[in-house]
Enzyme design. Structure first.
Site, PDB file in Angstrom:
ATOM      1  N   SER A 147       0.829  -1.197   0.000  1.00 61.64           N
ATOM      2  CA  SER A 147       0.000   0.000   0.000  1.00 61.64           C
ATOM      3  C   SER A 147       0.875   1.264   0.000  1.00 61.64           C
ATOM      4  O   SER A 147       1.711   1.430  -0.881  1.00 61.64           O
ATOM      5  CB  SER A 147      -0.964  -0.038   1.193  1.00 61.64           C
ATOM      6  OG  SER A 147      -1.968   0.941   1.061  1.00 61.64           O
ATOM      7  N   ASP A 240      -9.449  -3.516  -6.134  1.00 57.47           N
ATOM      8  CA  ASP A 240      -8.767  -2.448  -5.407  1.00 57.47           C
ATOM      9  C   ASP A 240      -8.807  -1.146  -6.213  1.00 57.47           C
ATOM     10  O   ASP A 240      -8.399  -1.130  -7.373  1.00 57.47           O
ATOM     11  CB  ASP A 240      -7.312  -2.883  -5.169  1.00 57.47           C
ATOM     12  CG  ASP A 240      -6.484  -1.876  -4.398  1.00 57.47           C
ATOM     13  OD1 ASP A 240      -7.026  -0.849  -3.960  1.00 57.47           O
ATOM     14  OD2 ASP A 240      -5.271  -2.131  -4.231  1.00 57.47           O
ATOM     15  N   HIS A 271      -8.048  -4.552  -1.814  1.00 47.65           N
ATOM     16  CA  HIS A 271      -6.786  -3.899  -1.503  1.00 47.65           C
ATOM     17  C   HIS A 271      -6.080  -4.584  -0.333  1.00 47.65           C
ATOM     18  O   HIS A 271      -6.666  -4.812   0.716  1.00 47.65           O
ATOM     19  CB  HIS A 271      -7.033  -2.430  -1.158  1.00 47.65           C
ATOM     20  CG  HIS A 271      -5.800  -1.699  -0.746  1.00 47.65           C
ATOM     21  ND1 HIS A 271      -4.757  -1.456  -1.614  1.00 47.65           N
ATOM     22  CD2 HIS A 271      -5.412  -1.176   0.451  1.00 47.65           C
ATOM     23  CE1 HIS A 271      -3.809  -0.795  -0.990  1.00 47.65           C
ATOM     24  NE2 HIS A 271      -4.163  -0.616   0.274  1.00 47.65           N
TER      25      HIS A 271
END
Length: 305
Positions: A147, A240, A271
């Protein structure tokens, strides 16, 4: 205990109002995120050591059965640059390091909004430099992040190249947040992700970017020059909203003629689903794949030394 993906998806969707709430402050969301990341249970026999490197707190993690000569995995945690911690990643990182046959280092870099760009990036440059004085060779080091940590890892690799420092043997990117300009401008599209919304990304992007140009590569490395970077292994998830960042990275790599670039898309997943390692079979498979690939790339780099 394994969980069906539908059960995890429902739990994530139920958590969305809390992470999106304006009534819960940054510290409250940090506590929630740490509980969220601790879903990945700690592998039995994992060892931990707290150290300070270049003034940054770093947690060393040694998976069971991994010795000192197996290589080093420098892992940059996610959390929108404002959440996440080394302690919260005590479950997922040892699983990845174990799959790679390496020990891991997880820095607690400074978070926003207290520390905006470029504080975290410069801290990671100094941590990386300091590892050399500790005897770590770039040929035996891999850099991985998820991320925001994935975006930070790519920005770090670019910064090392631009400053003439030797890069790691490989870079692993897990659902990287790598184009914050989209979010600052409020242009990220909605997807089927059960937790992440475009408005969340916009909120945290603006906290991190501050008054800087969000299009510069240190903030949005998907817009940067990919030439001359180490081999990259990229994972993205089909549901995502950040998967378009992964596609932008792949396009930039192709345009730059980057040597080795691998992109694996996990359709139907959300995600950072890797954080559910230990309870989600798909997460375990993805973690094993990433670990095996960065290990293989490191082995090739060592052999070519």
């Amino acid at each position: 205990m394994r969980m069906h993906p539908g059960v995890i998806r429902a739990a994530l969707r139920g958590s969305r109002p809390l992470f999106a709430s304006n009534r819960i402050g940054v510290n409250g969301k940090r506590r929630m995120y740490d509980r969220f990341t601790r879903v990945a249970r700690v592998p039995r026999g994992t060892g931990y050591d707290g150290v300070t490197i270049a003034g940054v707190p770093v947690e060393g993690m040694r998976p069971p059965g991994v010795g000192d000569s197996g290589g080093t995995l420098l892992y940059l945690h996610g959390g929108a640059y404002g959440l996440g911690s080394a302690r919260g990643y005590r479950g997922v990182v040892p699983r990845l390091a174990g799959a790679a046959g390496m020990t891991a280092l997880v820095p607690d870099y400074s978070r926003s909004p207290e520390a905006r760009f470029p504080v975290a990036l410069e801290e990671m440059v100094e941590v990386y430099r300091a590892l050399f004085s500790c005897g770590v060779e770039p040929e035996s080091l891999v850099l991985v992040g998820d991320s925001a940590g994935g975006g930070l890892a790519l920005a770090l690799a670019m910064t090392l190249r631009d400053r003439g420092l030797p890069g790691p043997a490989a870079v692993g990117l897990i659902c990287p947040w790598a184009d914050l300009a989209i979010d600052v401008d409020g242009e990220r599209p909605e997807t089927r992700d059960p937790l992440i919304t475009p408005s969340m990304a916009t909120e945290w992007a603006r906290k991190y970017v501050g008054g800087h140009d969000p299009r510069q590569p240190g903030i949005s490395p998907a817009r940067g020059d990919m030439a001359g970077l180490p081999p990259i292994v990229l994972h993205s998830a089909g549901d995502d909203p950040l998967c378009i960042d992964a596609d932008a990275i792949e396009k930039a790599a192709a345009e730059a003629g980057t040597g080795l670039f691998e992109h694996r898309r996990f359709d139907g997943l959300w995600h950072d689903f890797h954080l559910q390692a230990g309870v989600l079979a798909e997460a375990d498979e993805a973690i094993d794949h990433m670990g095996a690939r960065v290990r293989a790339l490191m082995t090739e780099r060592e052999a070519a030394k």
